[in-house]
Design a protein around this motif. Sequence first.
Motif, PDB file in Angstrom:
ATOM      1  N   GLY A 164      -4.126 -38.586 -18.147  1.00 17.03           N
ATOM      2  CA  GLY A 164      -5.521 -37.700 -18.683  1.00 17.03           C
ATOM      3  C   GLY A 164      -5.490 -37.695 -19.066  1.00 17.03           C
ATOM      4  O   GLY A 164      -7.006 -37.482 -20.029  1.00 17.03           O
ATOM      5  N   HIS A 165      -5.322 -38.513 -20.648  1.00 15.29           N
ATOM      6  CA  HIS A 165      -4.930 -38.178 -22.244  1.00 15.29           C
ATOM      7  C   HIS A 165      -5.169 -40.275 -22.602  1.00 15.29           C
ATOM      8  O   HIS A 165      -3.863 -40.145 -22.664  1.00 15.29           O
ATOM      9  CB  HIS A 165      -4.003 -36.857 -22.462  1.00 15.29           C
ATOM     10  N   PRO A 166      -6.160 -40.488 -22.289  1.00 21.83           N
ATOM     11  CA  PRO A 166      -6.293 -42.093 -22.299  1.00 21.83           C
ATOM     12  C   PRO A 166      -5.424 -42.266 -23.969  1.00 21.83           C
ATOM     13  O   PRO A 166      -5.543 -41.341 -24.702  1.00 21.83           O
ATOM     14  CB  PRO A 166      -7.359 -42.133 -22.480  1.00 21.83           C
ATOM     15  N   TYR A 167      -5.201 -43.726 -24.197  1.00 18.06           N
ATOM     16  CA  TYR A 167      -4.022 -43.664 -25.207  1.00 18.06           C
ATOM     17  C   TYR A 167      -4.949 -44.087 -26.502  1.00 18.06           C
ATOM     18  O   TYR A 167      -3.900 -43.515 -27.676  1.00 18.06           O
ATOM     19  CB  TYR A 167      -4.094 -45.211 -24.348  1.00 18.06           C
ATOM     20  N   ASP A 168      -6.205 -44.019 -26.662  1.00 16.58           N
ATOM     21  CA  ASP A 168      -7.187 -43.651 -27.414  1.00 16.58           C
ATOM     22  C   ASP A 168      -8.116 -41.909 -28.051  1.00 16.58           C
ATOM     23  O   ASP A 168      -8.308 -41.786 -28.709  1.00 16.58           O
ATOM     24  CB  ASP A 168      -8.250 -43.896 -27.397  1.00 16.58           C
ATOM     25  N   SER A 169      -6.982 -41.803 -26.622  1.00 19.62           N
ATOM     26  CA  SER A 169      -7.305 -39.596 -27.082  1.00 19.62           C
ATOM     27  C   SER A 169      -6.498 -39.611 -28.130  1.00 19.62           C
ATOM     28  O   SER A 169      -5.787 -39.713 -28.783  1.00 19.62           O
ATOM     29  CB  SER A 169      -7.311 -39.680 -26.216  1.00 19.62           C
ATOM     30  N   ASP A 170      -6.833 -38.179 -29.422  1.00 21.12           N
ATOM     31  CA  ASP A 170      -6.290 -37.692 -29.978  1.00 21.12           C
ATOM     32  C   ASP A 170      -4.981 -36.406 -29.614  1.00 21.12           C
ATOM     33  O   ASP A 170      -4.289 -36.864 -30.218  1.00 21.12           O
ATOM     34  CB  ASP A 170      -7.334 -36.946 -30.428  1.00 21.12           C
ATOM     35  N   VAL A 171      -4.787 -36.481 -28.641  1.00 19.31           N
ATOM     36  CA  VAL A 171      -4.324 -35.931 -28.029  1.00 19.31           C
ATOM     37  C   VAL A 171      -2.565 -37.036 -27.762  1.00 19.31           C
ATOM     38  O   VAL A 171      -1.471 -36.521 -28.002  1.00 19.31           O
ATOM     39  CB  VAL A 171      -4.057 -35.372 -26.275  1.00 19.31           C
ATOM     40  N   ASN A 172      -3.100 -37.774 -27.040  1.00 19.22           N
ATOM     41  CA  ASN A 172      -2.033 -39.254 -27.128  1.00 19.22           C
ATOM     42  C   ASN A 172      -1.331 -39.814 -28.307  1.00 19.22           C
ATOM     43  O   ASN A 172      -0.289 -39.539 -28.668  1.00 19.22           O
ATOM     44  CB  ASN A 172      -2.895 -40.110 -26.170  1.00 19.22           C
ATOM     45  N   GLU A 173      -2.712 -40.270 -29.606  1.00 20.94           N
ATOM     46  CA  GLU A 173      -2.421 -40.818 -30.244  1.00 20.94           C
ATOM     47  C   GLU A 173      -1.321 -39.798 -31.221  1.00 20.94           C
ATOM     48  O   GLU A 173      -0.175 -40.357 -31.697  1.00 20.94           O
ATOM     49  CB  GLU A 173      -3.873 -41.195 -30.803  1.00 20.94           C
ATOM     50  N   THR A 174      -1.690 -38.402 -31.322  1.00 21.98           N
ATOM     51  CA  THR A 174      -0.400 -36.869 -31.765  1.00 21.98           C
ATOM     52  C   THR A 174       0.439 -36.990 -31.696  1.00 21.98           C
ATOM     53  O   THR A 174       1.555 -37.271 -32.280  1.00 21.98           O
ATOM     54  CB  THR A 174      -1.428 -36.052 -32.317  1.00 21.98           C
ATOM     55  N   LEU A 175       0.832 -36.615 -30.015  1.00 22.25           N
ATOM     56  CA  LEU A 175       1.544 -36.535 -29.423  1.00 22.25           C
ATOM     57  C   LEU A 175       2.807 -37.816 -29.228  1.00 22.25           C
ATOM     58  O   LEU A 175       4.179 -37.674 -29.821  1.00 22.25           O
ATOM     59  CB  LEU A 175       1.819 -36.043 -28.317  1.00 22.25           C
ATOM     60  N   THR A 176       2.330 -39.242 -29.731  1.00 18.30           N
ATOM     61  CA  THR A 176       2.948 -40.748 -29.861  1.00 18.30           C
ATOM     62  C   THR A 176       3.684 -40.142 -31.201  1.00 18.30           C
ATOM     63  O   THR A 176       4.739 -40.844 -31.509  1.00 18.30           O
ATOM     64  CB  THR A 176       2.320 -41.519 -28.938  1.00 18.30           C
ATOM     65  N   LEU A 177       2.811 -39.811 -31.681  1.00 20.53           N
ATOM     66  CA  LEU A 177       3.275 -40.331 -32.950  1.00 20.53           C
ATOM     67  C   LEU A 177       4.431 -39.116 -33.357  1.00 20.53           C
ATOM     68  O   LEU A 177       5.021 -39.232 -33.821  1.00 20.53           O
ATOM     69  CB  LEU A 177       2.202 -40.311 -34.194  1.00 20.53           C
ATOM     70  N   ILE A 178       4.108 -37.756 -33.305  1.00 21.81           N
ATOM     71  CA  ILE A 178       4.910 -36.606 -33.530  1.00 21.81           C
ATOM     72  C   ILE A 178       6.233 -37.397 -32.596  1.00 21.81           C
ATOM     73  O   ILE A 178       7.798 -37.313 -33.154  1.00 21.81           O
ATOM     74  CB  ILE A 178       4.630 -35.531 -32.443  1.00 21.81           C
ATOM     75  N   THR A 179       6.168 -37.744 -31.414  1.00 19.73           N
ATOM     76  CA  THR A 179       7.283 -38.962 -30.329  1.00 19.73           C
ATOM     77  C   THR A 179       8.279 -39.929 -31.359  1.00 19.73           C
ATOM     78  O   THR A 179       8.882 -39.616 -31.670  1.00 19.73           O
ATOM     79  CB  THR A 179       7.180 -39.388 -29.033  1.00 19.73           C
ATOM     80  N   ALA A 180       7.596 -40.969 -32.150  1.00 25.81           N
ATOM     81  CA  ALA A 180       8.278 -41.701 -32.406  1.00 25.81           C
ATOM     82  C   ALA A 180       9.094 -40.931 -33.783  1.00 25.81           C
ATOM     83  O   ALA A 180      10.149 -41.194 -33.962  1.00 25.81           O
ATOM     84  CB  ALA A 180       6.716 -42.712 -33.471  1.00 25.81           C
TER      85      ALA A 180
END
Length: 153
Positions: free
Chosen positions: A43-59
């Motif tokens: 429920g956190h779409p690709y362009d949401s703040d949560v998704n973008e932020t946690l994806t960057l942290i993951t990277a």
Amino acid sequence: MHTTLFPLPDPTGTDEFAMSFTSTPRGARLARLFVSHCLDSWGHPYDSDVNETLTLITAELCANAVRHGRVPGRDFHVRLALGEENGRLRLEVSDTRAERRPVVTAAPDHDAESGRGLLLVTALADEWGVTDRRHGPGKTVWACLSASRRSAD
């Protein structure tokens, strides 16, 4: 024809995802993509703040696991979980190099090509840290983020 590179998480019944990846740049890239997909299915779409932020942290954490935590022939492990009590997302990246623990130092020179990853994690995560790996040798670098985080826009 649609081909899936990895098993898709079940958005209806799971609040945790865990998988091992090869300690290569490709493995780090796949881990980042999978976490982003998992967040979208939760429920956190690709362009949401949560998704973008946690994806960057993951990277950043996966790149560190590949660059600094790599032991030949050993994979790194990623775990993403949604906290039941507080709705926080917890990301864990484990590798088998216990002796190489991450440390945040002063910002690198402005023309340096590396050294900013943990500064980004510090700025983006609600909190982060490092612990001994639960299963086997090594360490786990973890970061938490509020699942209700909203963009500053």
